[in-house]
Design a protein around this motif. Structure first.
Motif, mmCIF file in Angstrom:
data_model
loop_
_atom_site.group_PDB
_atom_site.id
_atom_site.type_symbol
_atom_site.label_atom_id
_atom_site.label_comp_id
_atom_site.label_asym_id
_atom_site.label_seq_id
_atom_site.Cartn_x
_atom_site.Cartn_y
_atom_site.Cartn_z
ATOM 1 N N ASP A 89 29.484 44.010 25.967
ATOM 2 C CA ASP A 89 28.653 42.822 25.719
ATOM 3 C C ASP A 89 28.354 42.063 27.008
ATOM 4 O OD1 ASP A 89 28.614 43.393 23.016
ATOM 5 O OD2 ASP A 89 30.285 42.057 22.537
ATOM 6 N N GLU A 90 29.152 42.305 28.045
ATOM 7 C CA GLU A 90 28.954 41.609 29.318
ATOM 8 C C GLU A 90 28.016 42.354 30.268
ATOM 9 O OE1 GLU A 90 33.237 39.240 29.528
ATOM 10 O OE2 GLU A 90 32.965 41.084 30.683
ATOM 11 N N LEU A 91 27.606 43.560 29.896
ATOM 12 C CA LEU A 91 26.653 44.292 30.731
ATOM 13 C C LEU A 91 25.343 43.506 30.836
ATOM 14 C CD1 LEU A 91 27.180 47.915 29.349
ATOM 15 C CD2 LEU A 91 27.857 47.069 31.607
ATOM 16 N N GLY A 92 24.894 43.312 32.046
ATOM 17 C CA GLY A 92 23.685 42.533 32.265
ATOM 18 C C GLY A 92 23.902 41.036 32.235
ATOM 19 N N VAL A 93 25.137 40.620 31.997
ATOM 20 C CA VAL A 93 25.491 39.194 31.984
ATOM 21 C C VAL A 93 26.425 38.892 33.151
ATOM 22 C CG1 VAL A 93 26.544 37.322 30.657
ATOM 23 C CG2 VAL A 93 25.222 39.105 29.481
ATOM 24 N N ARG A 94 27.490 39.690 33.256
ATOM 25 C CA ARG A 94 28.391 39.599 34.407
ATOM 26 C C ARG A 94 28.102 40.794 35.310
ATOM 27 N NH1 ARG A 94 34.553 38.079 32.931
ATOM 28 N NH2 ARG A 94 34.604 38.176 35.203
ATOM 29 N N TRP A 95 27.928 40.512 36.575
ATOM 30 C CA TRP A 95 27.607 41.563 37.541
ATOM 31 C C TRP A 95 28.864 41.891 38.328
ATOM 32 C CZ3 TRP A 95 23.171 43.573 36.231
ATOM 33 C CH2 TRP A 95 22.250 42.768 35.555
ATOM 34 N N ARG A 96 29.403 43.088 38.091
ATOM 35 C CA ARG A 96 30.705 43.441 38.659
ATOM 36 C C ARG A 96 30.678 43.539 40.180
ATOM 37 N NH1 ARG A 96 33.730 41.741 34.560
ATOM 38 N NH2 ARG A 96 32.998 42.634 32.579
ATOM 39 N N VAL A 97 29.506 43.749 40.768
ATOM 40 C CA VAL A 97 29.426 43.791 42.222
ATOM 41 C C VAL A 97 29.809 42.447 42.831
ATOM 42 C CG1 VAL A 97 26.980 43.136 42.447
ATOM 43 C CG2 VAL A 97 28.016 44.700 44.116
ATOM 44 N N GLN A 98 29.674 41.369 42.052
ATOM 45 C CA GLN A 98 30.081 40.049 42.526
ATOM 46 C C GLN A 98 31.593 39.856 42.463
ATOM 47 O OE1 GLN A 98 26.660 37.984 39.993
ATOM 48 N NE2 GLN A 98 27.554 36.542 41.423
ATOM 49 N N GLU A 99 32.296 40.785 41.840
ATOM 50 C CA GLU A 99 33.738 40.655 41.654
ATOM 51 C C GLU A 99 34.538 41.553 42.593
ATOM 52 O OE1 GLU A 99 33.137 39.763 36.865
ATOM 53 O OE2 GLU A 99 34.233 41.542 37.510
ATOM 54 N N LEU A 100 33.853 42.202 43.530
ATOM 55 C CA LEU A 100 34.543 43.080 44.469
ATOM 56 C C LEU A 100 35.290 42.271 45.527
ATOM 57 C CD1 LEU A 100 31.852 45.847 45.086
ATOM 58 C CD2 LEU A 100 33.727 45.850 43.430
ATOM 59 N N SER A 101 36.362 42.851 46.026
ATOM 60 C CA SER A 101 37.157 42.233 47.087
ATOM 61 C C SER A 101 37.075 43.073 48.355
ATOM 62 C CB SER A 101 38.630 42.132 46.672
ATOM 63 O OG SER A 101 38.806 41.303 45.550
ATOM 64 N N HIS A 102 36.964 42.398 49.493
ATOM 65 C CA HIS A 102 37.069 43.070 50.782
ATOM 66 C C HIS A 102 38.512 43.478 51.049
ATOM 67 C CE1 HIS A 102 33.108 41.524 52.258
ATOM 68 N NE2 HIS A 102 33.195 42.597 53.022
ATOM 69 N N LYS A 103 38.670 44.300 52.060
ATOM 70 C CA LYS A 103 39.986 44.538 52.659
ATOM 71 C C LYS A 103 39.926 44.063 54.109
ATOM 72 C CE LYS A 103 41.956 48.391 50.064
ATOM 73 N NZ LYS A 103 42.459 49.786 50.195
ATOM 74 N N PRO A 104 40.427 42.875 54.379
ATOM 75 C CA PRO A 104 40.436 42.414 55.765
ATOM 76 C C PRO A 104 41.497 43.103 56.611
ATOM 77 C CG PRO A 104 41.456 40.795 54.336
ATOM 78 C CD PRO A 104 40.891 41.842 53.438
ATOM 79 N N PHE A 105 42.496 43.704 55.953
ATOM 80 C CA PHE A 105 43.584 44.367 56.655
ATOM 81 C C PHE A 105 43.545 45.870 56.360
ATOM 82 C CE2 PHE A 105 45.326 40.194 55.091
ATOM 83 C CZ PHE A 105 45.068 39.493 56.265
ATOM 84 N N ALA A 106 43.834 46.673 57.357
ATOM 85 C CA ALA A 106 43.737 48.119 57.226
ATOM 86 C C ALA A 106 44.975 48.682 56.538
ATOM 87 C CB ALA A 106 43.562 48.764 58.597
ATOM 88 N N SER A 107 45.018 48.525 55.222
ATOM 89 C CA SER A 107 46.140 49.028 54.428
ATOM 90 C C SER A 107 45.738 48.992 52.967
ATOM 91 C CB SER A 107 47.388 48.164 54.632
ATOM 92 O OG SER A 107 47.210 46.884 54.052
ATOM 93 N N GLY A 108 46.571 49.558 52.102
ATOM 94 C CA GLY A 108 46.333 49.433 50.679
ATOM 95 C C GLY A 108 46.197 47.971 50.280
ATOM 96 N N ARG A 109 45.299 47.683 49.357
ATOM 97 C CA ARG A 109 45.070 46.290 48.956
ATOM 98 C C ARG A 109 46.350 45.656 48.427
ATOM 99 N NH1 ARG A 109 42.374 41.639 49.948
ATOM 100 N NH2 ARG A 109 41.935 40.445 48.054
#
Length: 469
Positions: free
Chosen positions: A267-287
């Protein structure tokens, strides 16, 4: 098509157009396209790339010149950071491997998957094939495909009620790559469903690679990315497929995840955009190491202690982070084991004040001082019942003078609520660019082009910079 989970996912993937995306989603897509490309270029430096290229029969011209001509009737696709080309399927496998092999790529924490690692090499390959056939791809079309793929992959990942048994960046990520490619190729919903069915037939990747700290882990990302290319080719050739690859009795969710709930997420398809929920990795290791890194760096900045002052470091957090990175330090670990080992990562932070991709080179891995410090780090599990939770995390430092210091993190740096600023993102990009196996030249032109990616009518020339600047 009857309405069920797979048809709703196929409908969303096939019909998503750039015009439906809010500006915030477009901006996030550009940010994570940029980040993923740079991390993939940096991945060209790891030693395992050479035997992988050899196994694929794509070691290329020893002189480093780009190959010419077509492979298997298709135009060639660039190997990121190598100045060489290969047939599309093999290039996708290698490039996807490179994105994830240094544990430096972005992820969706709630879904516990690296959707961009699997889908972006597939889309870049499609752009390069299309460009060679004089069929330009606009930045807007590319961004819409990214959004569609991330939505599908993350919807599958978020639906899981269990902890990881199969490696979700490869498994769910493969379905996301199919959705992205289907969107970019203009598939109908029926064709998209067919391609998802073909992907189920090829889906693979367990957590054993993670448990052992093996490079099989990023290889699984590459294998499923390559499978997505074949899945779409089978559909275009008219090869029969499945009707319920996602929720059927032996479909993806019942078989790979076991316990799942997907209806509310659909039901959230087209309402919530998952690309906005991604996290960077500022440190070179497993999140899962990032809370420990950030907490330790913050305590050192606030209190100024040295490694010699330290008695012990304890990282307390959910079951998931313990499952992912609570592993004993080794005197001579492999690089992939070390990237997923909280004690090793924090030992390097104590030594250098940061964690860099070069801290997994052979000499750094064999550093006796790192092993000594790593033995002072331990992890413990809290009472968080969520099997997919990354936070909260608490870092406690005990010093020789009897002082105890504590830092609690409700959200880790570079999560959606604490995004990296542009200066930090650009620094990471330039650092990754500098680590390429071949000289990539000045990264600024690439950064400038990616900043206006949605304005480009043909992104092919810009993405070509990933082969060699």
């Amino acid at each position: 098509m009857p309405e069920n989970a797979e048809t709703r996912l196929a409908q969303h993937a096939a019909t998503l157009a750039f015009e439906r995306l809010p500006a915030s989603a477009v901006n996030c897509a550009k940010v994570f396209i940029t980040d993923t490309l740079s991390v993939g270029v940096a991945g060209s430096r790891v030693p395992e790339v050479q035997p992988l290229m050899s196994a694929l029969g794509q070691s290329g011209d020893p002189s480093g010149r780009q190959s010419s001509g077509h492979f298997g009737g298709q135009p060639p696709v660039g190997l990121w950071g190598h100045g060489r080309q290969a047939d599309p399927a093999q290039a996708i496998l290698l490039n996807a491997y490179q994105v994830h092999c240094q544990e430096f790529d972005c992820l969706h924490e709630g879904a516990v998957l690296h959707a961009m690692a699997t889908l972006l090499p597939v889309l870049v390959a499609q752009v390069q094939v299309s460009s060679a056939l004089s069929m330009p791809t606009s930045g807007r079309a590319f961004i819409a495909a990214v959004a569609a793929g991330v939505d599908v992959a993350c919807t599958l990942g978020l639906s899981a009620n269990r902890g990881l048994r199969f490696f979700r960046p490869a498994t769910s990520g493969g379905f996301g790559a199919v959705a992205a490619l289907a969107n970019l190729r203009g598939f109908s919903p029926e064709q998209t469903l067919s391609a998802l069915g073909h992907q189920l037939a090829q889906t693979s990747g367990t957590m054993q690679g993670h448990t052992e700290g093996s490079v099989i882990l990023p290889l699984q990302v590459g294998l499923n990315a390559r499978a997505a290319w074949l899945s779409c080719a089978l559909t275009e050739a008219g090869f029969p497929s499945l009707q319920q690859p996602i929720t059927g009795k032996f479909g993806y969710l019942p078989l790979f995840e076991g316990d799942f709930e997907i209806e509310a997420l659909l039901d959230e398809l087209g309402v919530r955009w998952r690309v906005q929920e991604l996290s960077h990795k500022p440190f070179a290791s497993g999140r899962a190491c990032h809370g420990g890194v950030e907490g330790l760096m913050a305590l050192r900045a606030e209190h100024g202690f040295d490694a010699e002052d330290l008695v012990a470091v304890t990282v307390k957090g959910p079951l998931l982070i313990n499952h992912l990175v609570n592993r004993p330090p080794l005197a001579q670990p492999s690089a992939n084991y070390a990237r997923l080992c909280m004690p090793y990562v924090l030992a390097k932070v104590l030594q250098h004040g940061e964690i860099d991709p070069t801290h997994y080179d052979v000499q750094a891995l064999n550093d006796k001082r790192t092993f000594e410090l790593a033995q002072k780090v331990k992890m413990v599990t809290d009472d968080n019942p969520d099997p997919n939770a990354f936070v909260p995390q608490t870092v406690t430092v005990e010093l020789r003078d009897g002082t105890t210091l504590t830092k609690r993190l409700e959200q880790v740096l570079a999560s959606p609520s604490r995004r990296l600023d542009k200066a930090a993102r650009d620094r990471k990009f330039k650092r990754c660019w500098s680590l390429s196996a071949t000289d990539m030249g000045c990264p600024q032109a690439m950064l400038d082009g990616l900043e206006r990616f949605d304005e480009l009518e043909d992104v092919g020339p810009l993405l070509g910079f990933c082969v060699a600047g």
